[in-house]
Design a protein around this motif. Structure first.
Motif, PDB file in Angstrom:
ATOM      1  N   ILE A  63      16.896  26.623  39.374  1.00  0.00           N
ATOM      2  CA  ILE A  63      16.978  27.916  40.700  1.00  0.00           C
ATOM      3  C   ILE A  63      16.453  25.958  41.585  1.00  0.00           C
ATOM      4  N   ARG A  64      17.446  25.839  42.518  1.00  0.00           N
ATOM      5  CA  ARG A  64      17.444  24.838  43.444  1.00  0.00           C
ATOM      6  C   ARG A  64      16.916  24.904  44.278  1.00  0.00           C
ATOM      7  N   ALA A  65      16.310  25.774  44.851  1.00  0.00           N
ATOM      8  CA  ALA A  65      15.660  25.850  46.058  1.00  0.00           C
ATOM      9  C   ALA A  65      13.787  25.649  45.642  1.00  0.00           C
TER      10      ALA A  65
ATOM     11  N   ILE B 222      22.318  38.849  39.914  1.00  0.00           N
ATOM     12  CA  ILE B 222      23.762  38.313  40.485  1.00  0.00           C
ATOM     13  C   ILE B 222      24.960  38.897  40.089  1.00  0.00           C
TER      14      ILE B 222
ATOM     15  N   GLU C 219      16.000  33.902  45.489  1.00  0.00           N
ATOM     16  CA  GLU C 219      16.817  33.246  43.935  1.00  0.00           C
ATOM     17  C   GLU C 219      16.539  33.619  42.263  1.00  0.00           C
ATOM     18  N   THR C 220      14.796  33.665  42.263  1.00  0.00           N
ATOM     19  CA  THR C 220      14.640  33.762  40.801  1.00  0.00           C
ATOM     20  C   THR C 220      15.255  35.039  40.514  1.00  0.00           C
TER      21      THR C 220
ATOM     22  N   ALA D 205      13.064  31.160  49.822  1.00  0.00           N
ATOM     23  CA  ALA D 205      14.226  31.247  49.184  1.00  0.00           C
ATOM     24  C   ALA D 205      14.118  30.882  47.482  1.00  0.00           C
TER      25      ALA D 205
ATOM     26  N   ARG E  68      22.188  38.166  34.069  1.00  0.00           N
ATOM     27  CA  ARG E  68      21.558  37.408  35.849  1.00  0.00           C
ATOM     28  C   ARG E  68      22.046  39.172  36.719  1.00  0.00           C
TER      29      ARG E  68
ATOM     30  N   LEU F  93      17.553  36.965  41.659  1.00  0.00           N
ATOM     31  CA  LEU F  93      19.415  37.357  41.847  1.00  0.00           C
ATOM     32  C   LEU F  93      19.035  36.863  40.546  1.00  0.00           C
ATOM     33  N   LYS F  94      18.669  35.611  40.336  1.00  0.00           N
ATOM     34  CA  LYS F  94      19.351  35.136  38.928  1.00  0.00           C
ATOM     35  C   LYS F  94      18.558  35.680  37.691  1.00  0.00           C
TER      36      LYS F  94
END
Length: 312
Positions: free
Chosen positions: A74-76, A302, A117-118, A113, A300, A120-121
């Motif tokens: 999770i890049r964010a 996404i 993101e979590t 964010a 996922r 969606l992934k």
């Protein structure tokens, strides 16, 4: 970052350290503060408080390590991890309040964010964890409002708490094999863990003195505002459901979900007190990522949406 990425193969050990330390720091540091202020005798109080303090530091360090490891997925989460690292220094150097407000807004934006993101992934099953995400978001907003505008959200934290616990119970049942030897053992142990809370609820309903104490202690220990004192029984029964869910899913093999949810329920509304504000604004978000850790290994959401868009 490659160093922390390589540590992911050993992340289960960090989860164990985080889980144990978070439990002890909550029991003997966070929650213990409130009954220790009452005129009641607590055996070995100073020792328990010391255990709580030590556990808090272990909890803090292990949380930083895990958040940095998970930032590869999770890049964010990376900027949130960096703020978590520098947060103690902000208090030491007495940073200007305007800077604090800016940091709080940044934490809220980044946390949103991270949560998106979590989701969606993660797999489709993680939709059952969205009420917990809503719980985290409400906690973030409430923490900011109490500090910045000196007002509070006049909503029922307890209702949101109950909804989140019910959906997590459903998730705990559906995760892995619903019926197997291990699952049956998990359910039995989980049901046994409900017993103290149910007996405690009975004591509250039959003993006015205990009820008055718990009206002060339980909501304060969890940071939950209860506008109707009679709802203390609802909170107690909800805690029994949470104990069932967390213990069951850990025994079934998803320790990350149990630990992540424990982090959320024990810290999500603590920021509303203004105590360790930045810390308690970040912990529930990181807890939500941990909660979804095993869901990120499966198909996922996404990817599902990408196929739907391609077909259309």
């Amino acid at each position: 970052m490659s160093i922390f990425s390589s540590l992911e193969k050993d992340i289960k050990y960090f989860f164990i350290i985080l889980g144990v330390s978070s439990f002890f720091q909550f029991m003997f540091s966070e929650a213990f503060i409130f009954p220790s202020a009452l005129p009641i005798k607590i055996p070995a109080e100073s020792i328990l408080l010391r255990i709580g303090d030590i556990s808090f530091y272990i909890f803090f360090i292990s949380l930083i390590v895990i958040s940095l490891i998970l930032s590869s997925k999770i890049r964010a989460l990376l900027p949130l991890s960096l703020i978590l690292i520098i947060s103690p220094f902000l208090a030491i150097f007495e940073v200007n309040y305007q800077i604090y407000y800016g940091i709080e807004i940044f934490i809220i934006v980044i946390s949103f964010a991270v949560i998106i993101e979590t989701i969606l992934k993660s797999s489709l099953r993680s939709i059952l964890l969205i009420p917990s995400a809503i719980l985290v978001i409400i906690g973030l907003i409430a923490s900011f409002l109490i500090d910045f505008l000196h007002t509070s959200l006049f909503i029922s934290y307890l209702n949101i708490f109950i909804i989140s616990s019910i959906f997590f119970l459903i998730y705990a049942i559906l995760w892995g094999k619903i019926i197997s030897k291990r699952s049956i053992i998990a359910y039995i142990v989980g049901i046994i863990s409900m017993y103290p809370f149910i007996m405690f609820a009975h004591e509250i309903s039959t003993n006015r003195y205990v009820e008055m104490l718990m009206e002060m202690i339980l909501p304060s220990a969890l940071g939950i505002t209860i506008y109707n004192p009679t709802h203390i029984l609802y909170l107690t029964y909800t805690l029994s459901i949470i104990a069932l869910s967390i213990i069951s899913i850990i025994i079934k093999g998803n320790g990350a979900a149990g630990i992540g949810y424990f982090l959320i329920i024990t810290t999500v509304f603590f920021g509303t007190y203004g105590y360790l504000l930045l810390f308690y604004m970040m912990v529930p978000t990181i807890g939500y990522v941990i909660m979804n850790y095993n869901e990120m290994k499966e198909k996922r959401i996404i990817d599902y949406f990408s196929k739907v868009i391609q077909k259309s």
